[in-house]
Design an enzyme around this catalytic site. Structure first.
Site, PDB file in Angstrom:
ATOM      1  CG  ASP A 473      -2.108  -0.739   1.160  1.00  0.00           C
ATOM      2  OD1 ASP A 473      -2.300  -1.294   0.079  1.00  0.00           O
ATOM      3  OD2 ASP A 473      -2.878  -0.795   2.123  1.00  0.00           O
ATOM      4  CB  THR A 475      -2.129   5.799   2.512  1.00  0.00           C
ATOM      5  OG1 THR A 475      -2.449   6.322   1.232  1.00  0.00           O
ATOM      6  CG2 THR A 475      -2.428   6.815   3.578  1.00  0.00           C
ATOM      7  CG  ASP A 795      -4.788   0.253   5.277  1.00  0.00           C
ATOM      8  OD1 ASP A 795      -5.493  -0.152   4.328  1.00  0.00           O
ATOM      9  OD2 ASP A 795      -4.312   1.397   5.317  1.00  0.00           O
TER      10      ASP A 795
END
Length: 1121
Positions: A473, A475, A795
């Site tokens: 990912d 972020t 996440d």
């Protein structure tokens, strides 16, 4: 903490008592609440309406406020815990040390030895009648008077050795279990949930939640207790873990308000009053049934399939994966998480061999089976040759009759031959292999905790060493996840810095302030810094916090707006999800009109805008041409600087018109008026570029998969070093990716994915499905020589499928939702990419540790088996006695696995490419070392065996009678053999042909302690072991010769490493090429497809030899039942 005796009810299968008077002075009893929670949907709603009116009625009876929550008074909390129970499920009792000892005793090889020793003991006490021993032939000659009295010692010594082996194994299992219970309790302590107490929104540990608490639930949560919904916004729950139904259930306070523990919030948010905790919650009831024992099979099946999942919860999945410790650490409700996996989880795990048996385990299983077979063959041949030689010599050559009084003596001989055969088997069987894997992994897991890797599934640690690709990912993993608005397009002007509030028209500012304040989760807020001079704390969604931060920069307070318009006053909320990529909130004005505020990805929301606020704050027409201009002049420049662009908009529904159909979202969120476009920056973590460089040098491809637009993603990828200027790697958006991988019918084709993934480095605007498709495509691909081993970070709740599909799933410990953590193998407690690099290092270290142990053990195996076999066949007695063999076995199994499996990793591990799945455990260099050292040791042992008496001028120990005292000759052979193993253990520290075998030796205190300890014990055994160890005291000179010959292995090792492996073409990597029958370790075959074959063989009975794994699997299944 888990004493529920006073307040639990009686469930079928488990008896609890309840004191009727113990509901305190609450207007509702524990029994009533439990009965209520057993109901579903309409039934529950009717019951609530009939008995309590609504959720507020339940709150009143539970003496709690729907808005303010409990007071937080410790006495009140304690009273509630006493009356309604604590949010805690009593743990399953761990296995006692005695149970573990009993399990260790189940090993077939040990049982055979025990029987042999007992028979030997029995016969040694049996005195044959009459004294005419001469009639029995030469076999009895030479027996001394008192020898018959000491004949019991050998049998007793074997039993003592068996006891040692069992105690060591049991202690290892016990400490392993203790370690994992500690690991589990750490996971539990970190689990917190948001509740309202005294009007304050706070996070408390799951275990502290009590009945009457008002809990805030939001997207991604796993519910820690049962409750009734007070107010919800677009709330959808995945109840598959309890009901098996895969469809998400919509929850509203007027249709279906029942929220159950162990279910997942898939969309929306809301508030609930907690009505049942711990063993009284729905999941707790099933748990309690499970804990009650095996006679509850029927109830288990009836209670849907959730029991299995609940049972698994506490790490039984980890358990199942590997030699993990038994589960059962005391669990707060949170670890019920594991049940989320539902049936799909189970099926998935069954379909994915990597989850059941890791690559390394597959290779080791195969190897152990092959060596076990070879050992069995050698031991059988040894016994047959010894028996035949004895029978032919006694009854054929000496022409002796079989006399009844000689029978016990003959039987003693046969028992002795049998014991020799068993000792050959004991040495040949590498039961240290599973032990080495377990120790290495358990050690690594413990150390990885310090590197911010919380390992949930043991085998993930080793799989990580083989990783060839990481899909990360952006972020929070590559970036700092501290969002800040740095640019804005407001009132037809592009501001490169945040403007002063005066520069913005009052009307526009009003829309901006209200829109941001109400159209974001009320759980998102900015709090003062914890430490003076620190940065304000962002709580909740980071993007929303950046927007709230913008209001604070404009000197406006969002909290004032929220106080004016509380969450329950919001008319309708369309929460953010990965499909709509936007969030909208509807407000009802006092005049009956409605206003909707919307925010989301700029290119998506802008397409729905038909007007825009002009420089004076009034709406003006916004044509497609204008939109294209803004995209080119505002959005793309922002994105190229790595900013995430968010569009803020609103729409008014006049009072006179009929009320819109709110469920028809597409008709509602359209015809918007654009307020502003903001550019949010999330700076790259300073340590990430270096970590990515290390990955690339280590042969691992890093790919970024993000929901951001392609320009932002490309800019961040360049900053991180995933992309370099001038390279022809691909950056694709989700839509383009899907177009390229699907055929005309819209089906995904592997060949199409194969054309894309090798060059793909950035996948932008991707949905969780795209992420899953990419991961599956890379794993299933056959274009590269090796099957790719893929690690994935995630996440969000919707990252679950990709995390599960990946070989190793990393969930974010801070930003990650419970669902993501549940699907993962490793949790990054600091959400940092550099921790993944450390996981790679540890994983590679595990692999190397096992290889080091193998190199050492197989050398001992080859030498010991050949010495025992040839010695027995030529001299009718094994030069290494049963007890000595057990000691050697202890050195090379338990102690060596401990010493070599705990080598700390070094940065040098990241300088080589991944081994890959098909890489043999034993490389050609290792094979050269094994055979080279075996040759040296065999030459030394046979020279001592057949010429030792002349060299040292001592009596020969060969052809000794049945109960002859130990000879110096054979003691020197044994002592030199052990010394060679000790020094070869130092050689085994290096497996890639390095010359300096001492490098970093003092960094491993365990290794130094074990080598030194073994040496001291060896001195004690030789000098004071006497008859039990078949040892005779040695002189200083004989000791020095033994040590000198032992040290020769170090010099010999230098000689071996000078021979280039490339010149030894006849050496095959174990598992490839023709197998030499005389070298059992060459029979290893470990292509990944053959793992199942190995398992099939194991099922046929070879499991006998794989002692450690067998025992571990037994434990796991007993827990799972």
């Amino acid at each position: 903490m888990g004493d529920m005796a006073n307040n639990s009810v009686a469930y079928s299968g488990v008896k609890y008592t309840i004191k009727d008077s113990n509901h305190g002075d609450f207007g509702i009893t524990l029994e009533e609440l439990r009965d209520l929670m057993e109901l579903r949907a309409a039934d529950a709603l009717h019951k609530i309406q009939d008995c309590y009116g609504d959720a507020h009625g339940i709150c009143t009876r539970l003496k709690t406020s729907p808005n303010e929550g409990l007071s937080g008074n410790p006495a009140d909390i304690e009273r509630r815990a006493a009356v309604f129970g604590k949010n805690f499920i009593p743990p399953k009792k761990p296995k006692t040390f005695l149970q573990l000892v009993w399990e260790a005793l189940q090993d077939v090889t040990l049982i055979i030895l025990e029987i042999a020793a007992i028979v030997s003991l029995g016969l040694s006490f049996y005195q044959p009648p009459g004294g005419n021993e001469a009639l029995c032939g030469t076999v009895a000659a030479g027996e001394e008077e008192d020898e018959s009295e000491t004949g019991w010692i050998e049998g007793a010594a074997i039993l003592l050795s068996v006891v040692c082996v069992v105690l060591v194994t049991a202690f290892n299992d016990w400490s392993k279990e203790k370690q994992f219970r500690g690991l589990q309790s750490r996971i539990e302590q970190e689990q917190k949930f948001t509740v309202i107490r005294g009007g304050q929104v706070i996070q408390i540990p799951i275990a502290d939640i009590v009945v009457g608490d008002i809990a805030q639930v939001k997207y991604g949560d796993l519910l820690p207790a049962d409750g009734v919904l007070i107010q919800g916004n677009d709330l959808k729950i995945d109840e598959s873990s309890l009901t098996g139904e895969s469809d998400h259930v919509k929850k509203t306070s007027d249709r279906d308000p029942m929220l159950l523990s162990g279910t997942h919030v898939m969309e929306g948010s809301g508030r609930m009053v907690v009505t049942a905790v711990g063993v009284n919650s729905q999941t707790g009831i099933i748990f309690t049934l499970l804990g009650a024992g095996g006679d509850d099979e029927e109830e288990k099946k009836e209670k849907e399939k959730k029991d299995k999942k609940s049972k698994k919860q506490d790490g039984a999945i980890e358990n199942r994966n590997k030699a993990k410790a038994q589960d059962g650490a005391a669990m707060e409700m949170q670890p019920l998480k594991s049940e989320d996996g539902g049936d799909g989880d189970d099926k998935k795990r069954n379909n994915m061999p990597k989850k059941e048996k890791s690559v390394l385990q597959g290779k080791l299983t195969k190897l152990a089976v092959q060596i076990g077979k070879a050992g069995l063959l050698m031991s059988a041949v040894t016994v047959i040759i010894l028996v035949l030689y004895f029978v032919i010599d006694t009854f054929w050559v000496q022409k002796r009759p079989w006399l009844a009084e000689c029978t016990p003596i003959y039987i003693q001989y046969f028992v002795k031959f049998f014991i020799i055969g068993v000792t050959v088997l004991v040495v040949a069987v590498p039961e240290g292999l599973p032990l080495a894997v377990t120790i290495s992994l358990a050690y690594s897991v413990k150390k990885m905790m310090k590197d911010n890797n919380l390992v949930r599934h043991l085998d993930a640690c080793e799989t990580m060493g083989n990783a060839t690709a990481i899909c990360s990912d952006k972020t929070g993993t590559l970036t700092m996840n501290r969002m800040t608005v740095v640019q804005a397009y407001i009132s037809e002007k592009h501001y490169k810095k945040i403007p002063e509030a005066q520069a913005i028209p009052e009307k526009t500012l009003s829309y901006l302030v209200t829109g941001i304040s109400v159209n974001s989760a009320y759980t998102s807020k900015i709090l003062p810094p914890e430490k003076e001079g620190g940065l304000p704390r962002h709580v909740g969604n980071k993007t929303e916090c950046a927007l709230l931060g913008l209001l604070l920069d404009l000197k406006r307070d969002y909290q004032d707006v929220r106080n004016e318009i509380p969450e329950e006053a919001l008319y309708k909320v369309y929460t953010f999800n990965s499909v709509r990529k936007s969030m909208s909130t509807v407000l009802k004005n006092s005049d009956g009109s409605f206003r909707i505020f919307s925010k989301g990805a700029s290119e998506i929301v802008l397409k729905k805008c038909f007007k825009i606020l002009s420089a004076n704050g009034e709406p003006k027409v916004f044509r497609p041409r204008d939109r294209d201009d803004i995209v080119k002049t505002v959005i793309e420049p922002m994105a190229s600087e790595g900013l995430r662009t968010i569009c803020l908009a609103f729409r008014d529904f006049p009072a006179g018109e009929p009320e819109p159909e709110w469920d028809n979202e597409n008709d509602i969120v359209t015809g918007l008026t654009c307020i502003a476009i903001v550019g949010i920056e999330d700076p790259v973590r300073p340590e990430v570029p270096d970590a990515i460089k290390k990955c690339q040098r280590a042969g691992i491809t890093v790919r970024m998969v993000t929901g951001d637009n392609i320009n932002t993603a490309r800019a961040i990828a360049l900053k991180c070093g995933i992309l370099h200027p001038g390279e022809d790697f691909l950056c694709l958006e989700g839509k383009e990716f899907n177009r390229r991988i699907r055929n005309e019918k819209g089906e995904i084709e592997q060949e199409r994915i194969d054309k894309i993934w090798p060059k793909l480095r950035v996948l932008a605007r991707s949905s969780p499905t795209d992420k899953h498709t990419l991961v599956k495509g890379i794993i299933d691909s056959t274009v590269s020589e090796q099957r790719q081993v893929v690690a994935v970070t995630g996440d969000g709740t919707n990252d679950g499928p990709a995390l599960k599909k990946a070989d190793v799933g990393f969930a974010m410990g801070i930003a990650g939702t419970d669902v993501a953590k549940e699907a993962s193998d490793i949790i990054l407690t600091d959400d940092n990419f550099t921790s993944i690099v450390k996981a790679v290092m540890w994983g590679r270290n595990v692999y190397d540790s096992i290889s080091k142990f193998l190199q050492f053990q197989l050398t001992v195996n080859v030498v010991a088996v050949i010495v025992a076999f040839t010695g027995a066949c030529i001299t009718q007695d094994s030069p290494l006695k049963a007890v000595q063999m057990l000691w050697v076995n202890l050195i090379m199994d338990t102690l060596a696995s401990l010493a070599l499996a705990t080598e700390p990793p070094t940065e040098a591990l990241l300088l080589r490419k991944p081994y890959g799945r098909n890489k043999p455990l034993i490389s050609r260099t290792m094979m050269k070392n094994i055979l080279g050292h075996a040759c040296y040791q065999l030459v030394v042992v046979f020279t001592l065996l057949f010429a030792g008496e002349k060299i040292f001028d001592i009596d020969s120990g060969r052809n000794a009678p049945l109960h002859a005292p130990p000879s110096e000759h054979y003691t020197i052979v044994f002592n030199t053999f052990v010394m060679m193993q000790l020094f070869n253990e130092i050689n085994a520290r290096k497996i890639h042909g390095e010359r300096n075998v001492f490098e970093g030796i003092f960094n491993n205190a365990i290794f130094c302690t074990i080598v030194l300890g073994t040496f001291i014990v060896q001195i004690v055994i030789v000098q004071f072991g006497g008859k039990p160890f078949s040892c005779s005291e040695l002189t200083v000179e004989q000791w020095l010769w033994s040590i000198f010959l032992g040290m020769g292995t170090l010099l010999w090792g230098q000689l071996i490493s000078t021979i280039p492996t490339s010149h030894l073409k006849f050496l095959k990597e174990a598992g490839h090429g023709t197998q030499k029958e005389e070298i059992p370790e060459e029979e290893l075959a470990e292509d990944v497809e053959e793992i199942d074959h190995a398992e099939r063989e194991l099922r046929r009975g070879q499991i006998l030899w794989f002692r450690g794994l067998n025992r571990i699997q037994t434990q796991v299944w007993s827990w799972n039942r």
